[in-house]
Design an enzyme around this catalytic site. Structure first.
Site, PDB file in Angstrom:
ATOM      1  N   CYS A  40       0.809  -1.226   0.000  1.00 41.87           N
ATOM      2  CA  CYS A  40       0.000   0.000   0.000  1.00 41.87           C
ATOM      3  C   CYS A  40       0.840   1.273   0.000  1.00 41.87           C
ATOM      4  CB  CYS A  40      -0.974  -0.020   1.170  1.00 41.87           C
ATOM      5  SG  CYS A  40      -0.217   0.030   2.811  1.00 41.87           S
ATOM      6  N   HIS A  50      -2.562   1.141   6.819  1.00 42.63           N
ATOM      7  CA  HIS A  50      -2.958   1.055   5.405  1.00 42.63           C
ATOM      8  C   HIS A  50      -3.181   2.460   4.860  1.00 42.63           C
ATOM      9  CE1 HIS A  50      -4.330  -0.927   1.798  1.00 42.63           C
ATOM     10  NE2 HIS A  50      -5.425  -0.193   1.795  1.00 42.63           N
ATOM     11  N   HIS A  62      -5.778   1.710  -4.455  1.00 41.57           N
ATOM     12  CA  HIS A  62      -4.884   1.205  -3.406  1.00 41.57           C
ATOM     13  C   HIS A  62      -4.464  -0.222  -3.720  1.00 41.57           C
ATOM     14  CE1 HIS A  62      -7.995  -1.014  -0.648  1.00 41.57           C
ATOM     15  NE2 HIS A  62      -8.426  -1.015  -1.896  1.00 41.57           N
TER      16      HIS A  62
END
Length: 392
Positions: A304, A352, A364
């Protein structure tokens, strides 16, 4: 001769049934066996699909947190290795310089011997911790020229600096070893959690997998509805702002006032950010479909924070490697003011991150086994959104 009598239980039989004493014992045994048989499955019951889904989500979340720890440790390891290499190079150069200086000092001592001074112990000189003491003790210092005395002083200074550098290099090597051990630990932690998640999923039946897919679909539909609501709210707010600006412009035109101080600078800032954000988003869109790989920074795969770092780098903005550092770069803005290009961080541990593209959606790298994709920023519910940061 002893008689052989057939054993028979106490009591009598009635229609083939033993007497109450033995029947009670038999029934008790059957009951215990039944309880044991029933207790065996309940000792380790199979989790429901909902429990598996929650456990797998938790494991992926934990794996992401461990991945960010791995990323931070790997970056630290690289920096320490670079420092160790630099120190060792420096020590090598200084050592070579010291060896040359020792030879020169040895020649000074030999020259003094030829002029009539006491014979110098050259071996002792070369091993001496302090050449100054050696020359003083052998009464050679007074016979050295000014240039030679400067050479002795330089040697002493260089020797002290080299000793210090060697100590620094040794300490840095120890630190590097410790960090490398931590790197291996964090790597093993990620792999262990991912293996546990895969194991849970592998035990699901076809029917359970279908139910799990249905649960995921419902969650996605809810997230998409929430994203649409945010898009509508932002559209309404933008329309209201435009109406207010038009009204202000009309008022300014009739009164002749110029109450627009500061708006030009703000507009220029917004325009600059939009231009950079467009470049970051253009890059991110070309990465859609590439696999999530923990610790990866491209170009073939990403995790990420590796994706957001690469996207903003394409726009000329250098972001740190981990989510924990990226969240501190730029300006934190409320969710209601989110704009394309902003970074959206998730979970209390900030493990994240995604790149906002507008209309409640982001690009993402989701998790292992998935690919870079567009998805609602509410994929896990609004409660897991930690913050929004405008990085440039």
């Amino acid at each position: 001769m002893a008689s052989h009598r057939k054993w028979s239980p106490t009591g009598t039989r009635i229609a083939g049934i033993r007497t109450p004493a033995l029947a009670t014992a038999a029934l008790t045994s059957v009951a215990l066996l039944s309880q044991t048989a029933n207790a065996a499955p309940s000792a380790d019951p199979k989790p429901s699909v909902e429990e598996v889904e929650k456990k797998v989500d938790d494991l992926y979340h934990q794996a992401e947190a461990a991945t960010e720890k791995y990323n931070a440790t790997r970056e630290k390891t690289a920096q320490q290795r670079k420092r160790v290499d630099s120190l060792l190079d420096d020590v090598a150069q200084r050592t070579e310089k010291l060896n040359t200086a020792r030879e020169e000092l040895g020649s000074f001592a030999a020259a003094q011997y030829r002029t009539g001074a006491a014979a110098p112990d050259t071996a002792t000189l070369l091993l001496a911790d302090n050449p100054q003491d050696y020359f003083d003790q052998t009464q050679l210092m007074d016979r050295l020229t000014s240039r030679q005395k400067v050479a002795v002083d330089d040697y002493i200074t260089e020797q002290a600096a080299t000793t210090k550098k060697r100590a620094e290099a040794s300490q840095s090597l120890q630190t590097l070893t410790t960090t490398q051990s931590a790197l291996r630990t964090s790597k093993a932690d990620v792999q262990r959690k991912l293996a546990e998640a895969r194991d849970l999923l592998s035990k699901l039946t076809a029917e359970e997998k279908a139910r799990l897919a249905a649960i995921e679909k419902k969650k996605q539909e809810a997230a998409d509805r929430k994203a649409a609501e945010l898009a509508q709210q932002q559209a309404a707010a933008e329309k209201k702002a435009q109406e207010a600006a038009a009204q202000q412009q009309a008022t300014t035109g009739t009164t002749g006032t110029t109450a627009t101080t500061g708006t030009t600078g703000s507009s220029a800032t917004d325009s600059s950010y939009t231009a950079k954000a467009d470049k970051a988003l253009a890059f991110a869109r070309t990465q859609i479909g590439k696999p999530y790989v923990w610790g990866a920074t491209g170009p073939g795969s990403y995790d990420c924070s590796g994706l957001t770092q690469a996207a903003w780098k394409a726009a000329g903005v250098d972001l740190p490697r981990t989510t924990w550092d990226q969240v501190n770069v730029g300006t934190t803005v409320p969710l209601s003011d989110i704009k394309p290009g902003d970074l959206v961080f998730f979970y209390d541990d900030i493990s994240h991150v995604g790149l906002y593209i507008g209309n409640g959606m982001m690009i993402h790298a989701p998790k292992p086994g998935a690919y870079v994709r567009e998805e609602s920023i509410f994929y896990g519910g609004e409660s897991i959104i930690h913050s929004v940061v405008r990085p440039a």
